[in-house]
Enzyme design. Structure first.
Site, PDB file in Angstrom:
ATOM      1  N   LEU A   1      42.315  54.424  44.214  1.00  0.00           N
ATOM      2  CA  LEU A   1      41.431  53.456  43.572  1.00  0.00           C
ATOM      3  C   LEU A   1      40.693  52.715  44.689  1.00  0.00           C
ATOM      4  O   LEU A   1      41.330  52.284  45.665  1.00  0.00           O
ATOM      5  CB  LEU A   1      42.256  52.461  42.743  1.00  0.00           C
ATOM      6  CG  LEU A   1      41.395  51.429  42.029  1.00  0.00           C
ATOM      7  CD1 LEU A   1      40.744  52.046  40.795  1.00  0.00           C
ATOM      8  CD2 LEU A   1      42.212  50.216  41.626  1.00  0.00           C
TER       9      LEU A   1
ATOM     10  N   LYS B   1      39.785  53.261  37.019  1.00  0.00           N
ATOM     11  CA  LYS B   1      40.850  52.289  36.729  1.00  0.00           C
ATOM     12  C   LYS B   1      41.199  52.387  35.245  1.00  0.00           C
ATOM     13  O   LYS B   1      40.791  51.569  34.429  1.00  0.00           O
ATOM     14  CB  LYS B   1      40.399  50.867  37.124  1.00  0.00           C
ATOM     15  CG  LYS B   1      41.581  49.930  37.374  1.00  0.00           C
ATOM     16  CD  LYS B   1      41.160  48.731  38.183  1.00  0.00           C
ATOM     17  CE  LYS B   1      42.222  47.654  38.293  1.00  0.00           C
ATOM     18  NZ  LYS B   1      43.476  48.056  38.901  1.00  0.00           N
TER      19      LYS B   1
ATOM     20  N   GLU C   1      47.835  55.897  48.420  1.00  0.00           N
ATOM     21  CA  GLU C   1      47.812  54.442  48.271  1.00  0.00           C
ATOM     22  C   GLU C   1      49.201  54.032  47.814  1.00  0.00           C
ATOM     23  O   GLU C   1      50.164  54.768  48.059  1.00  0.00           O
ATOM     24  CB  GLU C   1      46.711  54.020  47.292  1.00  0.00           C
ATOM     25  CG  GLU C   1      46.803  54.689  45.938  1.00  0.00           C
ATOM     26  CD  GLU C   1      45.735  54.218  44.957  1.00  0.00           C
ATOM     27  OE1 GLU C   1      45.112  53.173  45.156  1.00  0.00           O
ATOM     28  OE2 GLU C   1      45.552  54.930  43.940  1.00  0.00           O
TER      29      GLU C   1
ATOM     30  N   TYR D   1      40.487  49.126  32.619  1.00  0.00           N
ATOM     31  CA  TYR D   1      40.784  47.702  32.760  1.00  0.00           C
ATOM     32  C   TYR D   1      40.365  47.196  34.135  1.00  0.00           C
ATOM     33  O   TYR D   1      40.063  47.979  35.036  1.00  0.00           O
ATOM     34  CB  TYR D   1      42.272  47.423  32.518  1.00  0.00           C
ATOM     35  CG  TYR D   1      43.184  47.824  33.667  1.00  0.00           C
ATOM     36  CD1 TYR D   1      43.487  49.158  33.913  1.00  0.00           C
ATOM     37  CD2 TYR D   1      43.712  46.860  34.531  1.00  0.00           C
ATOM     38  CE1 TYR D   1      44.313  49.522  34.965  1.00  0.00           C
ATOM     39  CE2 TYR D   1      44.546  47.213  35.590  1.00  0.00           C
ATOM     40  CZ  TYR D   1      44.841  48.542  35.798  1.00  0.00           C
ATOM     41  OH  TYR D   1      45.642  48.905  36.853  1.00  0.00           O
TER      42      TYR D   1
HETATM   43  N1  PDD Z   1      45.961  47.044  40.590  1.00  0.00           N
HETATM   44  N2  PDD Z   1      45.457  50.893  43.851  1.00  0.00           N
HETATM   45  C1  PDD Z   1      46.070  50.818  42.657  1.00  0.00           C
HETATM   46  C2  PDD Z   1      46.759  52.023  42.129  1.00  0.00           C
HETATM   47  C3  PDD Z   1      46.038  49.611  41.933  1.00  0.00           C
HETATM   48  O1  PDD Z   1      46.622  49.556  40.729  1.00  0.00           O
HETATM   49  C4  PDD Z   1      45.394  48.477  42.492  1.00  0.00           C
HETATM   50  C5  PDD Z   1      45.313  47.158  41.785  1.00  0.00           C
HETATM   51  C6  PDD Z   1      44.789  48.607  43.754  1.00  0.00           C
HETATM   52  C7  PDD Z   1      44.061  47.472  44.408  1.00  0.00           C
HETATM   53  O2  PDD Z   1      42.869  47.143  43.740  1.00  0.00           O
HETATM   54  P1  PDD Z   1      42.277  45.667  43.785  1.00  0.00           P
HETATM   55  O3  PDD Z   1      42.201  45.271  45.207  1.00  0.00           O
HETATM   56  O4  PDD Z   1      40.951  45.811  43.166  1.00  0.00           O
HETATM   57  O5  PDD Z   1      43.216  44.778  43.004  1.00  0.00           O
HETATM   58  C8  PDD Z   1      44.826  49.829  44.395  1.00  0.00           C
HETATM   59  C9  PDD Z   1      45.914  45.837  39.787  1.00  0.00           C
HETATM   60  C10 PDD Z   1      46.137  44.590  40.548  1.00  0.00           C
HETATM   61  C11 PDD Z   1      46.847  46.004  38.607  1.00  0.00           C
HETATM   62  O6  PDD Z   1      46.953  47.097  38.101  1.00  0.00           O
HETATM   63  O7  PDD Z   1      47.427  45.017  38.168  1.00  0.00           O
END
Ligand code: PDD
Length: 281
Positions: free
Chosen positions: A200, A144, A176, A31
């Protein structure tokens, strides 16, 4: 609400999720969540690139409609009337009788929809509280994928303890957080975990790394311990929804003086400036 199903836009009531969709049964899918600011998709290319990479890593073929995805997302946005919000895009390996190995003839299923969302200004301005917890996730969190139970359990633990994010620690290394990347500042050095299979590669992380060039901070992409984290002057997290968000307390211990720090605020200002540049006035 309208949903994009592969290359067709249909109303939510008419979308059927098959009981044997592998996303539903195995979490076998990927996703992306993309921000919409003033009717514009933020960092579309980077999100698309990450989506394609995730598909490749999991050997999920790109679905029908992929080549016109951007056009269809714009149509969805237009129909929804949402100017500020997010788009969720999901691709599963498809529908097939339940067997663990890849099915031979399944077509991947793409779904996407748009939701309205306010910027969480209160959290961005005042910062959030976090806890630390063991990173129990699998070893390919750079993908992801829909397998988010480790993240879900960590976030739930944070919420139950009156915090809004869980910072994940593998061994004694800060990787993270449950849904965000973690940065920590000491002096003029800004530490963050390197991009490998343990985190991620956040799109907001990538933006912030670029913005850091306009500050006096030096980026240090190296693993650091939980002990070091607790001694930092400033900590902040980044993700698509929270943008750059100060962490003012971890495990009930104040970070710095318990207020959003100087460099975090500078990066937030740089992020605001970037948004102003993107959005035509
Ligand atoms: N998640 N690390 C994890 C585990 C995450 O789930 C996310 C973002 C990030 C940051 O990624 P980005 O900057 O591309 O949003 C880092 C999204 C927002 C979610 O699962 O809803």
């Amino acid at each position: 609400m309208n949903i994009l199903l592969n290359d067709e836009i249909i109303s939510r009531e008419n979308v059927m999720v098959d009981i044997e969709d592998r996303g539903y049964q195995f979490g076998d899918g990927i996703y992306e969540m993309i921000r919409i600011y003033d009717g514009l998709l933020f960092e579309w290319e980077a999100h698309l690139e990450r989506l394609v990479r995730s598909a490749k890593e999991l050997m999920i073929p790109l679905p029908k409609g992929m080549e016109v995805l951007q056009k269809n997302i714009h149509l969805l946005m237009k129909e929804s009337g949402v100017l500020n919000g997010s788009v969720y895009i999901q691709i599963t390996r498809g529908v097939s009788p339940r067997k663990h190995h890849f099915p031979e003839n399944a077509d991947p299923v793409l779904t996407a929809y748009v939701r309205e969302m306010e910027r969480p200004l209160e959290q961005i301005r005042n910062g959030i509280k976090a806890i630390t917890t063991e990173d129990i996730r699998w070893l390919r969190v750079d993908i992801k994928s829909l397998n988010l139970l480790g993240n879900v359990l960590a976030k739930q633990k944070a919420v139950e303890q009156g915090a809004s994010e869980a910072i994940l620690v593998r061994g004694d290394i800060v990787t993270e957080a449950s849904s965000s990347n973690v940065f920590a500042i000491r002096g003029q050095e800004c530490f963050t975990h390197p991009t490998n299979q343990f985190i991620l590669n956040g799109i907001t992380r990538q933006v912030v790394v670029r913005l850091m060039e306009s500050t006096n901070l030096t980026l240090v992409e190296t693993p650091f311990t939980k002990e070091a984290l607790m001694e930092m002057d400033e900590v902040f997290i980044t993700n698509t929804g929270l943008e750059v968000c100060p962490v003012i307390e971890i495990d009930e211990q104040l970070i710095g003086d318990g207020m959003p720090g100087y460099y975090t605020t500078q990066l937030q200002k740089a992020f605001e400036t970037l948004l102003l540049e993107l959005i035509p006035q």
